[in-house]
Design an enzyme around this catalytic site. Structure first.
Site, PDB file in Angstrom:
ATOM      1  CD  GLU A 333     -13.966  51.190  53.002  1.00 20.22           C
ATOM      2  OE1 GLU A 333     -13.738  49.888  53.002  1.00 20.22           O
ATOM      3  OE2 GLU A 333     -14.851  51.788  53.460  1.00 20.22           O
ATOM      4  CG  ASP A 407     -16.794  48.751  59.813  1.00 20.72           C
ATOM      5  OD1 ASP A 407     -17.327  48.169  58.948  1.00 20.72           O
ATOM      6  OD2 ASP A 407     -16.098  49.643  59.523  1.00 20.72           O
TER       7      ASP A 407
END
Ligand code: ATP
Length: 492
Positions: A333, A407
């Site tokens: 993150e 992603d």
């Protein structure tokens, strides 16, 4: 289903009785009586069902004032409704009455609210039902229900001394989808035909003027006959609200809630790009629940921020990842967040390793001004942010994990968008006629370039990544401002 099994079982029983030599006459009479009773119950249920629709009290408390962010839709609708309100003028000019208005748009944008407000505006009776209430297994039932609905609307208006009625059909695509497409198409077609007949029968000099309003998220599924002039004459688009619209909707739903001084609704509107009215209503409600859990007498900005996360990502999950996994999630993150700041300084809103919905952690960005058009550079930057989580894992931990699959999927879709829009080095191309190998080559080229850019950037940021990861593991959540101050401290 139960009905079909019962019918099948009865037929089998009769055949068995005949084969076994029993006198089936009394059984036959019994079945006949049972069938008659069943039919009566059915039709009573049907009447009850439609009366149920009609017995909803006329909606008097919902006005256009409690609908935010839909100024264009409201203006269009008002203009249409004025035909009903000023019928003398309409008759004088020989204008054909407006029979139907179709509200189209994504779920939760306020279509039902608009229909209710329309009934209030015209001071007519309001009857609402859903397309799914009409269609049954047996041919003819739906058509009968449509007839009954129109009759009930007229009767109810007469009883209340009203001169007009609005019939609102939600999910009209179930009832009005293109004919001949359903398995049970006889029933679907008959129901739709009846709706067309009823709409054709609406006249300007009827003692009760009936206006049909329908809502759908799938206007493309509707039968052409329903869409032609003279049926649903007007289509009103009810789109997702823009920033100003979100601000208005938040104001409406925050009216009865005590907001603390630190709450700036403008900021919340800014952070909720893509939210519908229903999402925004849920957001204010969730924030109030969070405040109550913390025994606060006011709703603070942090409650609203957490509610945004909850609406986007889902409820917090109980599952706790292992220490190593948690560390990897924090690195991942932080990678996203650093890339986000690289391409758009000030863009990180929140960074967290709290598992929510299907994700073990997430990084949320402040949305920019509502954008509807994107340049190649903008899309490439987005790809860079998407790939940065995995690149950070490789840089800091030395290998990648499956946590980045989602992603990559999004990154591929974005690269595809670039090619389809003619923004790639291939120039203007038809995606369909492009060879698979060429598609792959160009997509890969776009992704590789961004991966390289992010890799070079993160190689220089290992130390700062570790500082942020430590903070994140300690506090579980880091706000955008804290995140930026950590980067600046490191730079200073
Ligand atoms: P669907 O297509 O799923 O039937 P819809 O478009 O008919 O949804 P509504 O049922 O009108 O949406 O809205 C659901 C709830 O969301 C409303 O009761 C209201 O609380 C809130 N809401 C939606 N849109 C708005 C809006 N424009 N202004 C204020 N509140 C809104």
């Amino acid at each position: 289903m139960l009905r079909e099994i019962s019918v099948g079982f009865s037929v089998a029983l009769i055949i068995f009785a005949v084969i076994a030599g029993y006198d089936i006459f009394p059984l036959f009479m019994l079945a006949l009586a049972g069938g008659a009773l069943f039919f009566i119950a059915q039709s009573k249920g049907m009447v009850k069902n439609l009366n149920g629709a009609s017995s909803k009290k006329p909606t008097t408390n919902i006005t256009f004032d409690v609908i935010g962010g839909q100024t264009t839709a409201i203006n269009e609708l008002r203009e249409c409704l004025d035909f009903i309100k000023h019928d003398e003028h309409v008759k004088q000019l020989g204008i054909r009455p407006l029979k139907g208005i179709l509200l189209t748009g994504p779920p939760g944008t306020g279509k039902t609210l608009l229909a209710k407000a329309a009934a209030n505006y015209t001071d007519g009776v309001f009857m609402s039902c859903s397309g799914s209430e009409f269609v049954e297994m047996y041919a003819g039932v739906g058509a009968q229900r449509v007839r009954k609905l129109f009759n009930n609307a007229r009767e109810k208006a007469k009883k209340q001394n009203k001169t007009n009625a609005i019939i609102f059909v939600d999910e009209v695509e179930i009832l009005g989808s293109k004919r001949g497409q359903n398995n049970n198409h006889m029933e679907y077609d008959q129901t739709l035909n009846e709706l067309l007949v009823q709409m054709d029968g609406l006249k300007v000099d009827d003692s009760v003027r009936v206006l049909v309003m329908a809502a759908t998220n799938r206007a493309d599924m509707l039968d052409d006959a329903l869409m032609r002039p003279g049926r649903f004459d007007r289509q009103v688009k009810v789109d997702l609200p823009d920033r100003q619209g979100r601000y208005e909707i938040l104001q409406i739903h925050a009216k009865n809630k005590p907001l603390a001084e630190d709450v700036d609704i403008n900021n919340v509107a800014k952070e909720t790009f893509g939210f519908s009215g229903a999402h925004l209503e849920s957001l204010t409600n969730e924030a109030a629940i969070l405040a109550m859990r913390e025994k606060c007498s006011k709703i603070y900005y942090r409650h609203l921020q957490e509610a945004v996360d909850k609406v986007i990502m889902g409820e917090k999950m109980d599952k706790r990842p292992s220490k190593d996994e948690l560390h990897r999630v924090a690195v991942h993150e932080t990678g996203h967040a650093l890339a986000s700041e690289m391409v758009r300084p000030g863009s990180v809103s929140t960074l967290t390793v709290t598992p929510r919905g299907g994700a073990l952690g997430y990084m949320r960005q402040h949305s920019e001004d509502d954008n509807y058009l994107y340049t190649r550079e903008y899309l490439e930057n987005q790809i860079a942010v998407m790939l940065a989580g995995s690149v950070a894992e490789k840089t800091v931990i030395g290998n990648r994990s499956t946590g980045a699959s989602n992603d990559f999927e999004k990154a591929f879709q974005t690269a595809e968008k670039i090619i389809k829009a003619g923004l790639s080095d291939l120039g203007i191309v038809s995606w369909e006629s492009l060879a698979q190998a060429d598609k792959y080559k160009e997509t890969k080229k776009l992704l590789n370039a961004q991966e390289k850019k992010v890799q070079e950037y993160l190689n220089k940021k290992c130390q700062v990544i570790n500082i942020i990861v430590e903070k994140l593991l300690d506090k579980e959540k880091v706000s955008g401002d804290e995140f930026r101050s950590l980067i600046e401290k490191k730079i200073a």
